[in-house]
Design a protein around this motif. Structure first.
Motif, PDB file in Angstrom:
ATOM      1  N   CYS A 311       0.864  -1.095   0.037  1.00 29.90           N
ATOM      2  CA  CYS A 311       0.045   0.063  -0.065  1.00 29.90           C
ATOM      3  C   CYS A 311       0.850   1.315  -0.073  1.00 29.90           C
ATOM      4  N   TYR A 313       1.034   5.531   1.104  1.00 26.84           N
ATOM      5  CA  TYR A 313       0.493   6.683   1.812  1.00 26.84           C
ATOM      6  C   TYR A 313       0.919   7.952   0.714  1.00 26.84           C
ATOM      7  N   GLU A 319      -3.950  10.203   2.728  1.00 21.30           N
ATOM      8  CA  GLU A 319      -4.537   8.790   2.855  1.00 21.30           C
ATOM      9  C   GLU A 319      -3.791   7.701   2.279  1.00 21.30           C
ATOM     10  N   TRP A 320      -3.962   6.416   2.929  1.00 23.74           N
ATOM     11  CA  TRP A 320      -3.311   5.265   2.318  1.00 23.74           C
ATOM     12  C   TRP A 320      -4.270   4.457   1.380  1.00 23.74           C
ATOM     13  N   LYS A 321      -3.810   4.035   0.571  1.00 23.69           N
ATOM     14  CA  LYS A 321      -4.460   3.406  -0.654  1.00 23.69           C
ATOM     15  C   LYS A 321      -3.759   1.936  -0.785  1.00 23.69           C
ATOM     16  N   ASN A 322      -4.697   1.112  -0.886  1.00 27.30           N
ATOM     17  CA  ASN A 322      -4.248  -0.483  -1.233  1.00 27.30           C
ATOM     18  C   ASN A 322      -3.742  -0.802  -2.743  1.00 27.30           C
ATOM     19  N   ILE A 567      -7.593   2.996   5.462  1.00 30.47           N
ATOM     20  CA  ILE A 567      -7.128   2.934   4.182  1.00 30.47           C
ATOM     21  C   ILE A 567      -8.342   3.132   3.046  1.00 30.47           C
ATOM     22  N   ASP A 568      -8.036   3.737   1.952  1.00 31.58           N
ATOM     23  CA  ASP A 568      -9.220   3.977   1.061  1.00 31.58           C
ATOM     24  C   ASP A 568      -8.990   2.782   0.097  1.00 31.58           C
ATOM     25  N   GLU A 569     -10.116   1.977  -0.014  1.00 33.30           N
ATOM     26  CA  GLU A 569     -10.128   0.937  -0.921  1.00 33.30           C
ATOM     27  C   GLU A 569      -9.927   1.246  -2.544  1.00 33.30           C
ATOM     28  N   SER A 570     -10.435   2.273  -2.801  1.00 41.37           N
ATOM     29  CA  SER A 570     -10.511   2.822  -4.004  1.00 41.37           C
ATOM     30  C   SER A 570      -9.211   3.273  -4.567  1.00 41.37           C
ATOM     31  N   GLU A 571      -9.166   3.228  -5.906  1.00 43.65           N
ATOM     32  CA  GLU A 571      -7.853   3.772  -6.579  1.00 43.65           C
ATOM     33  C   GLU A 571      -8.040   5.047  -7.125  1.00 43.65           C
ATOM     34  N   GLU A 572      -6.903   5.560  -7.312  1.00 43.13           N
ATOM     35  CA  GLU A 572      -7.130   7.136  -7.718  1.00 43.13           C
ATOM     36  C   GLU A 572      -7.555   6.979  -9.192  1.00 43.13           C
TER      37      GLU A 572
END
Length: 606
Positions: A311, A313, A319-322, A567-572
């Motif tokens: 992941c 940051y 925000e953190w992203k997976n 963590i935000d599960e969505s992608e940018e």
């Protein structure tokens, strides 16, 4: 323009603002779908594409700049930082993530920004005031330099800008500027303005009163507010605690950063890192912090399962992203970045050595498996150097805790997916500090440790270390048939570095510390014949008491990170991924600006 009833439709000649060569690039894109750009032409292409309303070219330009702006290392003569400012001010970029990224870029490279005539000429008072109120300026950018920018902007066109002097000075943290610098930078022209003179008089009164008392008086608190972005070593710390039934759980893992001013680690954030894992490896790429692998938070009979988590940051979005998981779950993995790929090398799989090597493509967001580490090797250090991945590996008798037989440098060639192992082996002890590879001024070094002949020298410091550093330059050369040779170059004298608890060593007049396999440059400067001893005492806290994962040098805002969301599960969202075919991918063209040290793109859009 030519078919909608405008005057250009019947005119014999139409004038188009801009350079002919830039229009030629866009015209080529219209007919071939190919758009060729570099760091020096990105702004002009974006501006003309906006003027001409070339929608597809606009999307490509914006995506290119958004991805590349974090990788550029600007210099006044090679990368016009003023262009970045102008990109942030284009109407098509207002309110978008791209404009924010350009602002962050300018903050990170503030020292160069204030030398840009383009910025000094084009920046408005409104934007400059907004910029001065940002808290993203790096820690090493002193408030004196902020004041220098304001003075340079005012003096660039004093007759027209003098009316903004008081307003802009009000946005500078004048309480953080030494009095002698205030006297030097603020000349008679600025002091002739009544509001400016009044402000400076109050600051002088404060200096006479004393800084602490003046701050307590509550006058002008904005002039003493420090900017919050810092650059510091960061890590995740924690430890297992035993429970009934052979089950152990970790304590709440915490995000720690090392405060160089107080010389101590600070616990910035505590929460359950279910998504991130326990003790992940860390690496910073393009100012984002990536966490790789780690351990599950629950251990059975002393064994904790490794994780494949990956992941990131993103400070700009807080925000953190997976990201897609590694193909092989591992802990204690070594990581390196080279040419848009994050490499994950070795590590542990359920207390067994892992020889797995894979890399993550940052553009395609996918993992690729690579040639494994040589048999029986445990990678303890890795770095990218001159187009290769250089590693330092330990060899064990039988497994990771069975006794060290030696260590050596190994080189991975991405072009051929092959490993080269140095035939010369180091003798290593079981309890010695971890060897480390690191770069300083484009030279690769290896640091290891040996017990000194005079054991009494170790008594100088409290702590377990009884080893002195041995530092060598490393030479990596390519031979015929794509083979490589690795050899140790000159040894850097460490005669004046005693055995110590912080694993310190020196390169010329700089002193470095090796902690948990991470090399940090200290603020200690020494003369050629000066012994380094007492000053090292201040750095003892760099050695962590709790177990930690990897350590990375990271620029972030501690105040924002304290309030970090899950963590935000969505992608940018990206402009290149919505309904586009595979032909929308880009090809790299390294020939366009190879002297710039960065890759430029040749886009094919279909």
């Amino acid at each position: 323009m030519f078919t909608s009833g405008f005057s250009e439709g019947t005119a014999n000649e139409v004038n188009i603002d801009g350079k002919p060569e830039i229009f030629e690039v866009l015209l080529e894109h219209v007919y071939t779908g190919k758009l060729t750009m570099s760091i020096l032409t990105a702004y002009e292409i974006l501006a003309m594409a906006s003027y001409m309303q070339f929608t597809d070219a606009l999307k490509i330009c914006k995506e290119y700049i958004k991805r590349q702006v974090k990788r550029w290392s600007p210099t006044p003569d090679k990368i016009p930082i003023g262009d970045i400012y102008q990109i942030s001010q284009l109407p098509i970029c207002q309110g978008e993530f791209l404009a924010k990224r350009c602002e962050v870029f300018m903050c990170r490279h503030f020292k160069i920004l204030k030398t840009s005539d383009v910025f000094l000429e084009a920046a408005s008072e409104e934007f400059l005031k907004h910029f001065l109120e940002l808290t993203d300026l790096a820690e090493e950018d002193t408030e004196k330099e902020v004041l220098e920018l304001v003075v340079k902007w005012l003096k660039f066109d004093w007759d027209k800008r003098c009316t903004h002097a008081a307003s802009l000075l009000g946005s500078v943290r004048l309480g953080l500027v030494p009095e002698e610098d205030l006297q030097e930078l603020l000349d008679d022209d600025i002091r002739s303005i009544k509001e400016c003179e009044q402000l400076l008089t109050e600051m002088q009164e404060g200096n006479k009163l004393g800084l602490s008392k003046f701050k307590l008086s509550g006058k002008m608190p904005q002039h003493f507010a420090t900017r919050s972005t810092i650059t510091a070593p960061v890590t995740f710390c924690g430890y297992f605690k035993a429970e009934e039934g052979g089950i152990s759980t970790t304590t709440n893992s915490s995000f720690y950063y090392f405060d160089k001013r107080s010389k101590c680690w600070k616990d910035n954030l505590t929460y359950s890192f279910v998504h991130i894992g326990y003790l992940p490896s860390l690496i910073v790429v393009d100012e984002d912090l990536y966490a790789v692998g780690g351990l599950e938070q629950i251990a059975y009979d002393g064994y904790s399962m490794p994780m494949d988590n990956f992941c990131v940051y993103v400070p700009e979005q807080n925000e953190w992203k997976n990201l897609p998981s590694m193909k092989n779950p591992r802990s204690h993995v070594q990581v390196a970045h080279l040419d848009g790929f994050i490499y994950a090398l070795g590590g542990l799989e359920c207390n067994d050595l892992s020889s797995s090597v894979e890399r993550f493509d940052l553009a395609k967001e996918e993992w690729q498996e690579l040639a494994s580490l040589p048999c029986g090797f445990h990678c303890v250090a890795a770095t990218a150097y001159h187009g290769n991945i250089i590693t330092y590996c330990k060899q064990f008798v039988d497994g990771p805790f069975s006794g060290v037989t030696g260590g050596c440098i190994s080189v991975y060639s991405p072009d051929h997916n092959t490993w080269h192992v140095d035939k010369d082996k180091d003798k290593l002890g079981d309890d010695m500090p971890e060897p480390r590879l690191f770069q300083h001024e484009d030279q690769l070094y290896r640091v290891k440790y040996e017990k000194p002949e005079d054991q009494n020298s170790a008594k100088m410091y409290e702590g377990p270390s009884e080893y002195q550093p041995v530092v060598n330059k490393v030479r990596v050369e390519r031979c015929e048939a794509n083979d490589m040779t690795v050899s140790m170059g000159d040894e850097v004298s460490q005669d004046l570095i005693p055995a110590n608890a912080v694993c310190a060593f020196r390169i010329e007049d700089d002193v470095f510390i090796n902690t948990e396999g991470f090399v940090i440059k200290t603020d200690i400067k020494v003369d050629k014949d000066q012994s380094v001893n007492v000053d090292l005492q201040e750095w003892k806290a760099i050695a962590l008491e709790e177990e930690c994962g990897g350590i990375a040098n990271f620029t972030f805002d501690p105040k924002k990170l304290q309030c970090i969301p899950d963590i935000d599960e969505s992608e940018e969202d990206t402009d290149l991924s919505d309904g586009r075919s595979d032909t929308g991918l880009c090809e790299y063209d390294e020939s366009l600006d190879s002297d710039m040290g960065s890759l430029d793109y040749m886009y094919f859009w279909g």
